[in-house]
Design a protein around this motif. Structure first.
Motif, mmCIF file in Angstrom:
data_model
loop_
_atom_site.group_PDB
_atom_site.id
_atom_site.type_symbol
_atom_site.label_atom_id
_atom_site.label_comp_id
_atom_site.label_asym_id
_atom_site.label_seq_id
_atom_site.Cartn_x
_atom_site.Cartn_y
_atom_site.Cartn_z
ATOM 1 N N ARG A 110 0.890 -1.262 0.142
ATOM 2 C CA ARG A 110 -0.031 0.142 0.067
ATOM 3 C C ARG A 110 0.799 1.066 -0.013
ATOM 4 N NH1 ARG A 110 -4.480 0.662 4.633
ATOM 5 N NH2 ARG A 110 -5.153 -1.265 3.728
ATOM 6 N N ALA A 111 2.083 1.294 0.766
ATOM 7 C CA ALA A 111 2.968 2.152 0.984
ATOM 8 C C ALA A 111 3.865 2.528 -0.447
ATOM 9 C CB ALA A 111 3.941 2.167 2.163
ATOM 10 N N ALA A 112 4.027 1.457 -0.821
ATOM 11 C CA ALA A 112 4.958 1.573 -2.204
ATOM 12 C C ALA A 112 3.972 2.099 -3.277
ATOM 13 C CB ALA A 112 5.277 0.058 -2.568
ATOM 14 N N ARG A 113 2.949 1.837 -3.264
ATOM 15 C CA ARG A 113 2.096 2.328 -4.374
ATOM 16 C C ARG A 113 1.733 3.890 -4.448
ATOM 17 N NH1 ARG A 113 -3.830 -0.276 -4.699
ATOM 18 N NH2 ARG A 113 -3.721 0.530 -2.812
ATOM 19 N N GLY A 114 1.733 4.278 -3.113
ATOM 20 C CA GLY A 114 1.313 5.814 -2.879
ATOM 21 C C GLY A 114 2.812 6.299 -3.127
ATOM 22 N N LEU A 115 3.945 5.726 -2.674
ATOM 23 C CA LEU A 115 5.204 6.359 -2.889
ATOM 24 C C LEU A 115 5.846 6.488 -4.082
ATOM 25 C CD1 LEU A 115 6.565 5.418 0.809
ATOM 26 C CD2 LEU A 115 6.126 7.692 0.240
ATOM 27 N N GLY A 116 5.580 5.431 -5.125
ATOM 28 C CA GLY A 116 6.099 5.215 -6.229
ATOM 29 C C GLY A 116 7.295 4.430 -6.097
ATOM 30 N N LEU A 117 7.417 3.803 -5.209
ATOM 31 C CA LEU A 117 8.759 2.852 -4.933
ATOM 32 C C LEU A 117 8.633 1.472 -5.237
ATOM 33 C CD1 LEU A 117 9.832 4.268 -1.251
ATOM 34 C CD2 LEU A 117 10.655 4.713 -3.491
ATOM 35 N N PRO A 118 9.377 0.814 -5.731
ATOM 36 C CA PRO A 118 9.385 -0.736 -5.934
ATOM 37 C C PRO A 118 9.394 -1.353 -4.680
ATOM 38 C CG PRO A 118 11.646 0.209 -6.156
ATOM 39 C CD PRO A 118 10.852 1.343 -6.132
ATOM 40 N N LEU A 119 8.658 -2.764 -4.588
ATOM 41 C CA LEU A 119 8.885 -3.656 -3.532
ATOM 42 C C LEU A 119 9.219 -4.866 -3.739
ATOM 43 C CD1 LEU A 119 7.498 -4.245 -0.780
ATOM 44 C CD2 LEU A 119 5.236 -4.894 -2.221
ATOM 45 N N VAL A 120 10.050 -5.190 -3.021
ATOM 46 C CA VAL A 120 10.822 -6.682 -2.788
ATOM 47 C C VAL A 120 9.857 -7.383 -1.727
ATOM 48 C CG1 VAL A 120 12.394 -8.258 -2.380
ATOM 49 C CG2 VAL A 120 12.799 -6.356 -4.049
ATOM 50 N N TYR A 121 9.280 -8.483 -2.028
ATOM 51 C CA TYR A 121 8.567 -9.033 -0.612
ATOM 52 C C TYR A 121 9.344 -10.561 -0.438
ATOM 53 C CZ TYR A 121 4.905 -11.593 2.120
ATOM 54 O OH TYR A 121 4.495 -12.163 3.047
ATOM 55 N N GLU A 122 9.762 -10.748 0.908
ATOM 56 C CA GLU A 122 10.490 -11.894 1.254
ATOM 57 C C GLU A 122 9.623 -12.800 1.904
ATOM 58 O OE1 GLU A 122 14.346 -12.988 3.872
ATOM 59 O OE2 GLU A 122 14.744 -11.456 2.252
ATOM 60 N N ILE A 123 9.445 -14.033 1.709
ATOM 61 C CA ILE A 123 8.718 -15.109 2.487
ATOM 62 C C ILE A 123 9.604 -15.917 3.310
ATOM 63 C CG2 ILE A 123 7.030 -16.820 2.299
ATOM 64 C CD1 ILE A 123 5.836 -15.449 -0.097
ATOM 65 N N ARG A 124 9.640 -16.021 4.366
ATOM 66 C CA ARG A 124 10.497 -16.802 5.458
ATOM 67 C C ARG A 124 9.738 -18.156 5.675
ATOM 68 N NH1 ARG A 124 13.374 -12.600 9.823
ATOM 69 N NH2 ARG A 124 13.914 -11.046 8.108
ATOM 70 N N ALA A 125 8.421 -17.935 5.785
ATOM 71 C CA ALA A 125 7.681 -19.378 6.150
ATOM 72 C C ALA A 125 6.178 -18.824 5.557
ATOM 73 C CB ALA A 125 7.392 -19.687 7.551
ATOM 74 N N PHE A 126 5.338 -19.611 5.236
ATOM 75 C CA PHE A 126 3.917 -19.455 4.998
ATOM 76 C C PHE A 126 3.148 -19.226 6.540
ATOM 77 C CE2 PHE A 126 4.558 -21.821 1.047
ATOM 78 C CZ PHE A 126 4.617 -20.513 0.310
ATOM 79 N N TRP A 127 2.615 -18.276 7.028
ATOM 80 C CA TRP A 127 2.440 -18.226 8.378
ATOM 81 C C TRP A 127 1.053 -18.810 8.692
ATOM 82 C CZ3 TRP A 127 4.328 -14.310 12.178
ATOM 83 C CH2 TRP A 127 5.638 -13.970 12.051
ATOM 84 N N GLU A 128 0.245 -19.140 7.776
ATOM 85 C CA GLU A 128 -1.081 -20.139 8.050
ATOM 86 C C GLU A 128 -0.372 -21.514 8.383
ATOM 87 O OE1 GLU A 128 -0.450 -20.123 3.470
ATOM 88 O OE2 GLU A 128 -0.001 -18.764 5.019
ATOM 89 N N ASP A 129 0.662 -21.941 7.792
ATOM 90 C CA ASP A 129 1.225 -23.394 8.259
ATOM 91 C C ASP A 129 2.098 -23.193 9.446
ATOM 92 O OD1 ASP A 129 0.330 -24.722 5.833
ATOM 93 O OD2 ASP A 129 2.007 -23.795 4.747
ATOM 94 N N ALA A 130 2.766 -21.644 9.959
ATOM 95 C CA ALA A 130 3.487 -21.908 11.022
ATOM 96 C C ALA A 130 2.179 -21.709 12.108
ATOM 97 C CB ALA A 130 3.864 -20.481 11.102
ATOM 98 N N ALA A 131 1.011 -21.373 12.020
ATOM 99 C CA ALA A 131 0.011 -21.113 12.861
ATOM 100 C C ALA A 131 -0.652 -22.449 13.290
ATOM 101 C CB ALA A 131 -1.253 -20.247 12.469
ATOM 102 N N VAL A 132 -0.480 -23.253 12.321
ATOM 103 C CA VAL A 132 -1.074 -24.711 12.334
ATOM 104 C C VAL A 132 -0.190 -25.628 13.351
ATOM 105 C CG1 VAL A 132 -1.489 -27.025 11.342
ATOM 106 C CG2 VAL A 132 -2.533 -25.050 10.618
ATOM 107 N N GLY A 133 1.325 -25.232 12.852
ATOM 108 C CA GLY A 133 2.285 -25.887 13.560
ATOM 109 C C GLY A 133 2.527 -25.454 15.110
ATOM 110 N N ASN A 134 2.041 -24.403 15.242
ATOM 111 C CA ASN A 134 2.194 -23.551 16.603
ATOM 112 C C ASN A 134 0.835 -24.117 17.556
ATOM 113 O OD1 ASN A 134 4.599 -22.584 15.826
ATOM 114 N ND2 ASN A 134 3.810 -20.503 15.821
ATOM 115 N N GLY A 135 -0.198 -24.794 16.831
ATOM 116 C CA GLY A 135 -1.311 -25.122 17.631
ATOM 117 C C GLY A 135 -2.270 -23.766 17.628
ATOM 118 N N GLU A 136 -2.093 -22.763 16.858
ATOM 119 C CA GLU A 136 -2.676 -21.763 16.785
ATOM 120 C C GLU A 136 -3.692 -21.726 15.644
ATOM 121 O OE1 GLU A 136 -0.195 -18.557 17.035
ATOM 122 O OE2 GLU A 136 0.510 -19.091 19.389
ATOM 123 N N GLY A 137 -3.964 -22.702 14.835
ATOM 124 C CA GLY A 137 -4.590 -22.510 13.676
ATOM 125 C C GLY A 137 -5.056 -24.120 13.143
ATOM 126 N N ARG A 138 -5.820 -24.114 12.101
ATOM 127 C CA ARG A 138 -6.276 -25.340 11.621
ATOM 128 C C ARG A 138 -5.976 -25.257 10.027
ATOM 129 N NH1 ARG A 138 -11.105 -27.017 9.821
ATOM 130 N NH2 ARG A 138 -12.156 -25.043 10.649
#
Length: 419
Positions: A110-138
């Protein structure tokens, strides 16, 4: 080039997430980049709006998450996006580098679009799977599917995507993401932090009964006690290991959601006296505990999380010259070569775990060779001084792609028919 890293949390908090962030920022500074970090409202450490930690500068987002589910997350995204815009107006970054979870990515998009800046997105884990692994999701729940959809949206908006391992990249490609848009920046270690390991603390060893000619091997785990780490499997393996190695001992350093259940299981074990819990220890004391351990055990259970994500701890252990025994889940198979740099065993299997530990213990004549091979592998493939260079072409391509898109949009507006 100035790079603003958008983060869930950071130093001075200690976690695998913050240690990876520290390593990236320090290595990028060494390459001549100017870097800062900004954290969202889930960074819950008290501190000033702009804070220096370990020589790095971090900006904070004021407020705390509030409201019902869905509304709360949307408010978090908005607050972080506004803070990114404020920091960018003052510091003038050339690029935004957001790190998972997707809430950080969406705020940065959202900020990059307003600022006109490029965005690089880094994924360290899929957090929906991390929530399952932590017992906080299904898996498959509405929250799980919404989190996954939000991540897909961030990926689509980013100029480039970075993942920490091949497992995550393969999953994104299966979702339809162009593999050419995905770069790898594997977990690594800062070898500047690993000099010669200290000698074992004799008094600490004596207090745990680790002295004597028949003592050892010492099996260790240092980290967070989550159910997916499989420490219950390790505890169940100990009677089988002691049947072959009577002097073996297990030291578990850390704490977490599974702490109480693990202590209860250990107390009920027929070899309870051979299992020691230290609780959480100050980060400065971790090396004292590493120095006591011969074999570091990582018995992660098989799940989407552990199959797709590579952990950091085995690399740190190998860099410190420790033997590593790990379950043969996908995340470990990317890091450990069985029989060469460590030992792999079937996940969720106490007998297989015990057999692998006993086999390592029996091959003391090969310990020096295995340790050297493991350390050399980490230095060659997971040294941040080298791996940080992987970001440079990603950043350059993201900036160029953003300029091309801006030029295309400008030409489109110029060539549009008049009223």
């Amino acid at each position: 080039m100035r790079v603003l890293h958008v983060l869930d949390h950071s130093l001075p908090l200690h976690s695998g997430y913050t240690f990876r962030t520290r390593a990236i920022l320090k290595a990028q500074e060494a390459l001549g980049l100017e870097v800062r970090g900004i954290t969202g409202q889930r960074h819950d450490a008290q501190g000033p709006a702009m804070e220096e930690a370990d020589g790095l500068t971090f900006h904070r987002t004021p407020g705390r998450p509030s409201g019902p589910p869905g509304v709360r997350e949307w408010r978090e995204i908005g607050a972080l996006a506004r803070q990114i815009e404020q920091v960018a107006a003052q510091w003038r970054p050339d690029l935004l580098h957001a790190h998972s979870p997707a809430l950080c990515g969406m705020a940065a998009a959202r900020a990059a679009r307003g600022l006109g800046l490029p965005l690089v997105y880094e994924i360290r884990a899929f957090w929906e799977d991390a929530a399952v692994g932590n017992g906080e999701g299904r898996e498959g729940s509405l929250k799980y599917r919404l989190t996954r959809a939000l991540e897909n949206r961030v990926v689509a908006r980013a100029e480039a995507v970075v993942t920490i391992c091949a497992g995550l990249k393969a999953d994104l490609v299966a979702r339809g993401v162009d593999p050419a848009r995905i770069a790898l920046s594997p977990n690594g270690v800062d070898f500047a932090l690993f000099g010669d390991p200290p000698p074992p603390d004799a008094a600490l060893a004596a207090s745990l009964g680790l002295t004597g000619a028949d003592a050892g091997p010492v099996i260790g785990f240092i980290g967070s006690f989550y159910p997916y780490e499989g420490l219950d499997v390790l505890i169940e393996a100990m009677p089988l290991l002691l049947a072959r190695e009577p002097g073996a001992r297990l030291i578990l350093v850390g704490g977490g959601p599974a702490d109480a259940a693990l202590r209860e299981r250990a107390a009920a074990s027929p070899v309870a006296a051979a299992i020691h819990f230290t609780g959480r220890v100050p980060h400065a004391d971790v090396e004292r505990w590493y120095a006591l351990m011969d074999i570091m055990a990582y018995p992660r259970k098989a799940s989407r999380l552990t199959e797709l994500v590579t952990p950091l701890k085995p690399l740190e252990a190998m860099a410190q010259g420790k033997l590593v025994a790990a379950s043969a889940v996908g995340g470990h198979r990317e890091l450990v070569s069985d029989g060469v740099t460590g030992s792999l065993f079937a996940p969720d299997d106490p007998a297989a775990c015990a057999a692998a530990l006993a086999a390592l213990a029996a091959r003391r004549d090969r310990w020096t060779e295995t340790r050297a091979a493991a350390r050399a592998h980490v230095r060659a493939h997971h040294d941040w001084a080298v791996n940080a260079r992987r970001y440079l072409p990603v950043y350059q391509a993201a900036v160029e792609n953003r300029l091309k898109r801006s030029a295309f949009a400008t030409r489109g507006a110029t060539n549009a028919p008049g009223p």
